[in-house]
Write a protein that holds these residues in place. Structure first.
Motif, PDB file in Angstrom:
ATOM      1  N   LYS A  58      38.637  40.628  39.444  1.00 51.37           N
ATOM      2  CA  LYS A  58      36.434  41.241  39.015  1.00 51.37           C
ATOM      3  C   LYS A  58      36.026  42.068  38.642  1.00 51.37           C
ATOM      4  N   GLU A  62      31.298  43.585  41.732  1.00 51.34           N
ATOM      5  CA  GLU A  62      31.663  42.344  42.671  1.00 51.34           C
ATOM      6  C   GLU A  62      32.301  42.650  43.884  1.00 51.34           C
ATOM      7  N   ARG A 146      38.469  39.733  32.796  1.00 49.88           N
ATOM      8  CA  ARG A 146      39.447  38.859  33.498  1.00 49.88           C
ATOM      9  C   ARG A 146      40.325  37.857  33.806  1.00 49.88           C
TER      10      ARG A 146
END
Length: 163
Positions: A58, A62, A146
């Motif tokens: 992330k 986040e 990611r």
């Protein structure tokens, strides 16, 4: 904080017995761990729990800063790469503490980052504030940031730890 790798036999010999157990358990059971689903597992030794996570990394915004008072975190990257932001609790502001989860939430800036690769081990003590599960870079060659990783976090109760 301790930084090592599952294959660093010389350094790992000097670690506390419970930490060595976690490293050897992860190393010997890598294929089994990869086949398990996310969750918490009893490893059958000194009440140590293994929390398994398979997740996408992330962005820093986040995730939150965390530390733990009752348990050591022995984090071992089984497969993948992630960044972990680090600071000392003295340089952070405590926002909340959940005693049941042994989770302190903090705010502040990072001191530095560590990139965990497959086989890497980080051991966090109560003063080691960390923000794990982070993207290693802003973009890779495919435009993605990611990455999916598999990591285990062993929880060792500090007051019952075998040295």
């Amino acid at each position: 904080m301790i930084i090592t790798n599952v294959n660093n036999e010389i350094q790992n010999k000097s670690l506390a017995k419970d930490i060595r157990f976690c490293i050897e358990f992860a190393k010997k059971n890598e294929n089994k761990i990869l086949s398990l689903v996310n969750g918490s597992y009893d490893v059958g030794y000194n009440n140590i729990k293994m929390n398994l996570g398979k997740y996408f990394t992330k962005s820093e915004n986040e995730k939150f800063w965390e530390s733990h008072k009752k348990y050591l975190d022995v984090q071992i990257m089984i497969n993948g790469t992630e960044k972990v932001a680090i600071n000392d609790i003295r340089d952070m502001e405590v926002k909340s503490f959940d005693e049941e989860k042994d989770l302190t939430i903090l705010e502040g800036d990072k001191a530095f980052d560590i990139v965990m690769k497959t086989g890497d081990v980080l051991v966090f003590f109560p003063n080691d504030v960390h923000k794990p599960e982070l993207n290693v870079s802003e973009n890779d060659d495919s435009g993605n940031i990611r990455k999916i990783v598999t990591k285990v976090v062993f929880k060792i109760e500090i007051n019952k730890m075998n040295i």
